[in-house]
Scaffold this active site. Sequence first.
Site, PDB file in Angstrom:
ATOM      1  N   LYS A   1       4.217   6.503 -16.607  1.00 31.13           N
ATOM      2  CA  LYS A   1       3.142   7.627 -16.116  1.00 31.13           C
ATOM      3  C   LYS A   1       3.572   8.953 -16.474  1.00 31.13           C
ATOM      4  O   LYS A   1       5.030   9.533 -16.196  1.00 31.13           O
ATOM      5  CB  LYS A   1       3.151   7.623 -14.373  1.00 31.13           C
ATOM      6  CG  LYS A   1       2.788   6.422 -13.842  1.00 31.13           C
ATOM      7  CD  LYS A   1       2.651   6.514 -12.344  1.00 31.13           C
ATOM      8  CE  LYS A   1       2.256   5.121 -11.693  1.00 31.13           C
ATOM      9  NZ  LYS A   1       2.317   5.043 -10.066  1.00 31.13           N
TER      10      LYS A   1
ATOM     11  N   SER B   1       2.758   2.492  -5.738  1.00 36.22           N
ATOM     12  CA  SER B   1       3.591   1.613  -5.393  1.00 36.22           C
ATOM     13  C   SER B   1       5.192   1.974  -5.362  1.00 36.22           C
ATOM     14  O   SER B   1       5.678   2.161  -6.664  1.00 36.22           O
ATOM     15  CB  SER B   1       3.625   0.530  -6.659  1.00 36.22           C
ATOM     16  OG  SER B   1       3.378   1.135  -7.885  1.00 36.22           O
TER      17      SER B   1
ATOM     18  N   LYS C   1      -0.690  13.299 -10.635  1.00 41.58           N
ATOM     19  CA  LYS C   1      -0.136  12.833  -9.128  1.00 41.58           C
ATOM     20  C   LYS C   1       1.301  13.415  -8.950  1.00 41.58           C
ATOM     21  O   LYS C   1       1.588  13.979  -7.749  1.00 41.58           O
ATOM     22  CB  LYS C   1      -0.304  11.838  -8.406  1.00 41.58           C
ATOM     23  CG  LYS C   1       0.229  10.415  -9.391  1.00 41.58           C
ATOM     24  CD  LYS C   1       1.402   9.919  -8.715  1.00 41.58           C
ATOM     25  CE  LYS C   1       2.253   8.915  -9.631  1.00 41.58           C
ATOM     26  NZ  LYS C   1       3.435   8.362  -8.626  1.00 41.58           N
TER      27      LYS C   1
END
Length: 327
Positions: free
Chosen positions: A103, A133, A186
């Site tokens: 990410k 997760s 995020k």
Amino acid sequence: MAISILGAGAWGTAIAISLGSKKDVILWTHNETTFESINGKRESDKLPGCRISDNVSVKLAIEDIINASVTILAVPTQSLRKVCQQLHNCNLKKDVAIILACKGIEKSTLKLPSEIVNEILPNNPIAIFSGPSFAVEVARKLPYSMVLACQNNTLGSKLVSELQQENVKLEFSNDIIGVQICAALKNVFAIACGIVLGSKLGFNAHAALITKSMSEIKALYSAKIGDGSVDINTLLGPACLGDLIMTCTSLNSRNLSFGFKIGNSDNGFNVQQILSEGKSVIEGFSTAESIFNLAGKLKIKMPICEAVYRLLYESASIEDTLSVLIS
């Protein structure tokens, strides 16, 4: 279907533990200490108490993993280009599907992980594996929900079947761009939330910040797509809202904890010192710079991300940062 995983950090190892309960998995690491630790005690120092199945073989040579039919890349985004180049140099077969489990946005090029892979390995099909997760919970086989994004429906369905586990709800999506944008952003918002919580401004301000974060996600997502469209299922699904809630509310989040330490520093803070104290990569630190530059390139306003960037890279004060985060 043979599966290889590149990257034996907490996340890559957790995926190996999960899949290795029923499948043969090859886990690659460039770190000899990690290699010896896993082979010796069948456990990773990053996931103490989580046994690694004998179905998981660990390799140091990247050449040992190229015969798998699926390759999962779970390396830090800033290292992805180097790993892809190694795979290219090893003549990775064109039919090997690459699943990206990283990410972020590359700092030097402002490219998403899929764009990096497409540049270096243009003939390999790509999928994205993302969602809320924590590695330790995945390794302990607790229930969780993820998204598998792929533009090829046939391949995507096949990969969903391969990765599906009893404790996993795996949703399919075609939206590889939106899923990656949400996954990257995020971590920056988690740092912002950590700063607010560490500064003891309360959960009301915390909740308001998370809510405002969704607007900035939508802005960058829309600009990156180029036509102003967004997929509401992506925004409200596990890859965006789900991951945002988890990462921005639990101190198990490395990025939230990083921000919390900054906000909780009564006598000032040293960003590099806080980074050096951690055992894992804080993806949001690098991503904050990438997002700041990408927003400038796309000519969009992202005040929360800009405030985090200026705090981390330009020594903006906590007071000035908070004035933006809670405005």
